[in-house]
Design a protein around this motif. Structure first.
Motif, PDB file in Angstrom:
ATOM      1  N   PHE A  96       0.822  -1.207   0.000  1.00  0.00           N
ATOM      2  CA  PHE A  96       0.000   0.000   0.000  1.00  0.00           C
ATOM      3  C   PHE A  96       0.859   1.261   0.000  1.00  0.00           C
ATOM      4  CE2 PHE A  96      -2.285   3.316   2.478  1.00  0.00           C
ATOM      5  CZ  PHE A  96      -3.340   3.536   1.605  1.00  0.00           C
ATOM      6  N   ARG A  97       1.888   1.282   0.826  1.00  0.00           N
ATOM      7  CA  ARG A  97       2.737   2.472   0.913  1.00  0.00           C
ATOM      8  C   ARG A  97       3.377   2.774  -0.443  1.00  0.00           C
ATOM      9  NH1 ARG A  97       7.256   1.685   5.099  1.00  0.00           N
ATOM     10  NH2 ARG A  97       5.388   1.556   6.411  1.00  0.00           N
ATOM     11  N   ARG A  98       3.881   1.747  -1.088  1.00  0.00           N
ATOM     12  CA  ARG A  98       4.530   1.945  -2.384  1.00  0.00           C
ATOM     13  C   ARG A  98       3.537   2.476  -3.416  1.00  0.00           C
ATOM     14  NH1 ARG A  98       5.596  -2.790  -3.070  1.00  0.00           N
ATOM     15  NH2 ARG A  98       4.016  -3.386  -4.617  1.00  0.00           N
ATOM     16  N   GLN A  99       2.340   1.900  -3.458  1.00  0.00           N
ATOM     17  CA  GLN A  99       1.349   2.328  -4.436  1.00  0.00           C
ATOM     18  C   GLN A  99       0.856   3.745  -4.158  1.00  0.00           C
ATOM     19  OE1 GLN A  99      -1.740  -0.646  -4.835  1.00  0.00           O
ATOM     20  NE2 GLN A  99      -0.243  -2.305  -4.802  1.00  0.00           N
ATOM     21  N   ALA A 100       0.686   4.082  -2.871  1.00  0.00           N
ATOM     22  CA  ALA A 100       0.264   5.442  -2.531  1.00  0.00           C
ATOM     23  C   ALA A 100       1.338   6.455  -2.909  1.00  0.00           C
ATOM     24  CB  ALA A 100      -0.050   5.532  -1.044  1.00  0.00           C
ATOM     25  N   SER A 101       2.582   6.131  -2.578  1.00  0.00           N
ATOM     26  CA  SER A 101       3.687   7.045  -2.871  1.00  0.00           C
ATOM     27  C   SER A 101       3.845   7.248  -4.367  1.00  0.00           C
ATOM     28  CB  SER A 101       4.986   6.509  -2.272  1.00  0.00           C
ATOM     29  OG  SER A 101       4.896   6.433  -0.862  1.00  0.00           O
ATOM     30  N   ARG A 102       3.648   6.183  -5.155  1.00  0.00           N
ATOM     31  CA  ARG A 102       3.757   6.299  -6.604  1.00  0.00           C
ATOM     32  C   ARG A 102       2.717   7.265  -7.171  1.00  0.00           C
ATOM     33  NH1 ARG A 102       3.628   1.026  -7.909  1.00  0.00           N
ATOM     34  NH2 ARG A 102       1.450   1.001  -8.594  1.00  0.00           N
ATOM     35  N   ARG A 103       1.593   7.396  -6.473  1.00  0.00           N
ATOM     36  CA  ARG A 103       0.532   8.311  -6.915  1.00  0.00           C
ATOM     37  C   ARG A 103       0.671   9.700  -6.287  1.00  0.00           C
ATOM     38  NH1 ARG A 103      -1.179   3.206  -7.171  1.00  0.00           N
ATOM     39  NH2 ARG A 103      -2.715   2.612  -8.762  1.00  0.00           N
ATOM     40  N   GLY A 104       1.724   9.878  -5.512  1.00  0.00           N
ATOM     41  CA  GLY A 104       1.990  11.195  -4.937  1.00  0.00           C
ATOM     42  C   GLY A 104       1.384  11.441  -3.576  1.00  0.00           C
ATOM     43  N   TYR A 105       0.882  10.395  -2.898  1.00  0.00           N
ATOM     44  CA  TYR A 105       0.279  10.569  -1.579  1.00  0.00           C
ATOM     45  C   TYR A 105       1.281  10.190  -0.490  1.00  0.00           C
ATOM     46  CZ  TYR A 105      -4.086  10.776  -4.186  1.00  0.00           C
ATOM     47  OH  TYR A 105      -5.074  11.121  -5.070  1.00  0.00           O
ATOM     48  N   PRO A 106       1.644  11.115   0.373  1.00  0.00           N
ATOM     49  CA  PRO A 106       2.507  10.765   1.505  1.00  0.00           C
ATOM     50  C   PRO A 106       1.781   9.791   2.442  1.00  0.00           C
ATOM     51  CG  PRO A 106       2.369  13.147   1.201  1.00  0.00           C
ATOM     52  CD  PRO A 106       1.297  12.545   0.356  1.00  0.00           C
ATOM     53  N   VAL A 107       2.541   9.011   3.178  1.00  0.00           N
ATOM     54  CA  VAL A 107       1.979   8.092   4.168  1.00  0.00           C
ATOM     55  C   VAL A 107       2.824   8.158   5.439  1.00  0.00           C
ATOM     56  CG1 VAL A 107       1.045   6.489   2.444  1.00  0.00           C
ATOM     57  CG2 VAL A 107       3.354   6.140   3.325  1.00  0.00           C
ATOM     58  N   ASN A 108       2.205   7.762   6.537  1.00  0.00           N
ATOM     59  CA  ASN A 108       2.963   7.558   7.777  1.00  0.00           C
ATOM     60  C   ASN A 108       3.833   6.318   7.620  1.00  0.00           C
ATOM     61  OD1 ASN A 108       0.196   6.317   7.860  1.00  0.00           O
ATOM     62  ND2 ASN A 108       1.155   5.214   9.564  1.00  0.00           N
ATOM     63  N   ARG A 109       4.861   6.208   8.423  1.00  0.00           N
ATOM     64  CA  ARG A 109       5.729   5.016   8.415  1.00  0.00           C
ATOM     65  C   ARG A 109       5.856   4.527   9.844  1.00  0.00           C
ATOM     66  NH1 ARG A 109      10.993   7.131   6.096  1.00  0.00           N
ATOM     67  NH2 ARG A 109      10.133   9.123   6.784  1.00  0.00           N
TER      68      ARG A 109
ATOM     69  N   THR B  10      10.629  12.478  25.305  1.00  0.00           N
ATOM     70  CA  THR B  10      10.887  13.637  24.438  1.00  0.00           C
ATOM     71  C   THR B  10      10.095  13.535  23.133  1.00  0.00           C
ATOM     72  OG1 THR B  10      12.896  12.676  23.457  1.00  0.00           O
ATOM     73  CG2 THR B  10      13.168  14.046  25.424  1.00  0.00           C
ATOM     74  N   ILE B  11       8.786  13.333  23.297  1.00  0.00           N
ATOM     75  CA  ILE B  11       7.887  13.205  22.155  1.00  0.00           C
ATOM     76  C   ILE B  11       7.194  14.528  21.907  1.00  0.00           C
ATOM     77  CG2 ILE B  11       5.721  12.165  21.371  1.00  0.00           C
ATOM     78  CD1 ILE B  11       6.621   9.561  22.683  1.00  0.00           C
ATOM     79  N   ARG B  12       7.213  14.954  20.657  1.00  0.00           N
ATOM     80  CA  ARG B  12       6.497  16.151  20.217  1.00  0.00           C
ATOM     81  C   ARG B  12       5.396  15.711  19.262  1.00  0.00           C
ATOM     82  NH1 ARG B  12       8.804  20.509  15.860  1.00  0.00           N
ATOM     83  NH2 ARG B  12       6.849  21.643  15.539  1.00  0.00           N
ATOM     84  N   LEU B  13       4.160  16.133  19.530  1.00  0.00           N
ATOM     85  CA  LEU B  13       3.040  15.741  18.691  1.00  0.00           C
ATOM     86  C   LEU B  13       2.973  16.612  17.440  1.00  0.00           C
ATOM     87  CD1 LEU B  13       0.166  15.055  21.259  1.00  0.00           C
ATOM     88  CD2 LEU B  13       2.039  13.573  20.507  1.00  0.00           C
ATOM     89  N   VAL B  14       2.768  15.967  16.293  1.00  0.00           N
ATOM     90  CA  VAL B  14       2.603  16.648  15.011  1.00  0.00           C
ATOM     91  C   VAL B  14       1.349  16.092  14.331  1.00  0.00           C
ATOM     92  CG1 VAL B  14       5.054  17.130  14.742  1.00  0.00           C
ATOM     93  CG2 VAL B  14       4.102  15.015  13.789  1.00  0.00           C
ATOM     94  N   ARG B  15       0.880  16.792  13.318  1.00  0.00           N
ATOM     95  CA  ARG B  15      -0.384  16.435  12.685  1.00  0.00           C
ATOM     96  C   ARG B  15      -0.250  15.749  11.345  1.00  0.00           C
ATOM     97  NH1 ARG B  15      -3.461  21.899  12.102  1.00  0.00           N
ATOM     98  NH2 ARG B  15      -4.398  21.002  10.231  1.00  0.00           N
ATOM     99  N   ASP B  16       0.962  15.649  10.813  1.00  0.00           N
ATOM    100  CA  ASP B  16       1.139  15.226   9.422  1.00  0.00           C
ATOM    101  C   ASP B  16       2.507  14.555   9.299  1.00  0.00           C
ATOM    102  OD1 ASP B  16       1.881  15.380   6.586  1.00  0.00           O
ATOM    103  OD2 ASP B  16       0.233  16.787   6.330  1.00  0.00           O
ATOM    104  N   PRO B  17       2.613  13.420   8.595  1.00  0.00           N
ATOM    105  CA  PRO B  17       3.909  12.766   8.474  1.00  0.00           C
ATOM    106  C   PRO B  17       4.959  13.627   7.755  1.00  0.00           C
ATOM    107  CG  PRO B  17       2.303  11.733   7.030  1.00  0.00           C
ATOM    108  CD  PRO B  17       1.543  12.644   7.943  1.00  0.00           C
ATOM    109  N   ARG B  18       4.513  14.603   6.985  1.00  0.00           N
ATOM    110  CA  ARG B  18       5.467  15.490   6.308  1.00  0.00           C
ATOM    111  C   ARG B  18       6.162  16.429   7.281  1.00  0.00           C
ATOM    112  NH1 ARG B  18       0.968  16.407   1.692  1.00  0.00           N
ATOM    113  NH2 ARG B  18      -0.251  16.277   3.619  1.00  0.00           N
ATOM    114  N   GLU B  19       5.625  16.561   8.492  1.00  0.00           N
ATOM    115  CA  GLU B  19       6.299  17.340   9.530  1.00  0.00           C
ATOM    116  C   GLU B  19       7.414  16.531  10.195  1.00  0.00           C
ATOM    117  OE1 GLU B  19       3.704  19.506  12.275  1.00  0.00           O
ATOM    118  OE2 GLU B  19       2.030  18.938  10.981  1.00  0.00           O
ATOM    119  N   ILE B  20       7.444  15.239   9.915  1.00  0.00           N
ATOM    120  CA  ILE B  20       8.450  14.364  10.524  1.00  0.00           C
ATOM    121  C   ILE B  20       9.634  14.186   9.587  1.00  0.00           C
ATOM    122  CG2 ILE B  20       8.847  12.049  11.482  1.00  0.00           C
ATOM    123  CD1 ILE B  20       5.836  11.942  12.113  1.00  0.00           C
ATOM    124  N   GLY B  21       9.364  14.120   8.301  1.00  0.00           N
ATOM    125  CA  GLY B  21      10.461  13.972   7.343  1.00  0.00           C
ATOM    126  C   GLY B  21      10.515  12.586   6.755  1.00  0.00           C
TER     127      GLY B  21
END
Length: 268
Positions: free
Chosen positions: A172-185, A257-268
């Motif tokens: 799923f991750r590979r297929q989503a990424s190929r279509r341009g959709y970021p995913v959590n890991r 030392t956990i910081r909450l974020v809303r989007d996997p793109r904020e993680i890198g």
């Protein structure tokens, strides 16, 4: 010794809209900055009633859509629904749920997930990608319920559920990424023995052995007499709410030392 570099983590409250008690609990946790994302059941009446209050807090949490597989109430009934429903019809159903979200929110969802992770199953993902292509939604990310085997084994809880979800989400991750959709890991939040096992122990395990862009799910809720008779997690929801709103949870985030974020793109 805990790392001095913050670990970025999405904590997502599931099933907003299922009942008034669940909606109010999630709104309170957003106010406290204890969750950073919310997954909405857009077909439910409480989404229409409570959605405006949630959208008013969009600056504090990502707000996404939790797709529902018909009236399925378990992974087995979800699988049966997928197998007997043509992909084009599934895509139309998903498109209707996205539209129901948009009708209240006035915008597309920040992300998409699904009950039981069915949106990532081979049949479900095909319909999802088709619905997204037709609606030309861009800028959203997709939830991947897969997790590393090593992390599942080290946490030692709900291994069969977590492992099964990971197998069904293979590719799923590979297929989503190929279509341009970021995913959590990385994904955690599966539970077992919900009536007896201490909630704090679950979340201590969920928040350790994390993958590079991790997501933890929760299902908090206040008691709701109208919904409780049909809800096997009613007691667990209240205990999750009590823990997530406690100083003990805040202390754990600080210790790790956990910081909450809303989007996997904020993680890198």
């Amino acid at each position: 010794m805990a790392s001095t570099t913050p670990t970025r983590l999405i904590i997502c409250a599931y099933e907003f809209g299922l009942s008034a008690g669940i909606c109010h609990a999630i709104l309170d946790l957003i106010d406290m900055r204890r969750v950073s994302a919310v997954a909405v059941l857009a077909n439910r009446a409480q989404w229409r009633a409570q959605g405006p209050a949630l959208m008013a807090q969009h600056d504090a949490a990502g707000i996404g859509l939790m797709l529902e597989p018909g009236c399925a109430r378990s992974p087995l009934t979800a699988a049966s629904y997928l197998l007997r429903t043509p992909r084009a019809e599934l895509a139309r159903d998903f498109a209707r749920q996205i539209a129901a979200f948009h009708e209240v929110a006035g915008r597309a969802p920040d992300f998409i997930t699904g009950r039981f992770g069915f949106h990532s199953w081979p049949i479900g993902r095909g319909a999802l990608f088709l619905a997204l292509e037709r609606l030309q939604n861009s800028g959203l990310w997709l939830c991947d319920p897969a997790e590393r085997t090593g992390a599942i084994m080290r946490r030692g809880r709900a291994r069969w559920q977590a492992g099964g979800a990971s197998v069904l989400a293979t590719g799923f991750r590979r297929q989503a990424s190929r279509r341009g959709y970021p995913v959590n890991r990385g994904f955690s939040g599966f539970v077992q023995n919900t009536g007896t096992y201490p909630v704090r122990h679950d979340f201590e395990r969920f928040c350790q052995y994390l993958s590079p862009a991790p997501m933890v799910t929760c299902r908090p809720g206040y008691p709701d007499d109208a919904h409780a008779p049909d809800d096997p997690l009613a007691d667990r929801r209240m205990r999750e709410l009590m823990y997530l709103s406690s100083t003990r949870f805040a202390d754990m985030l600080e210790l790790l030392t956990i910081r909450l974020v809303r989007d996997p793109r904020e993680i890198g």
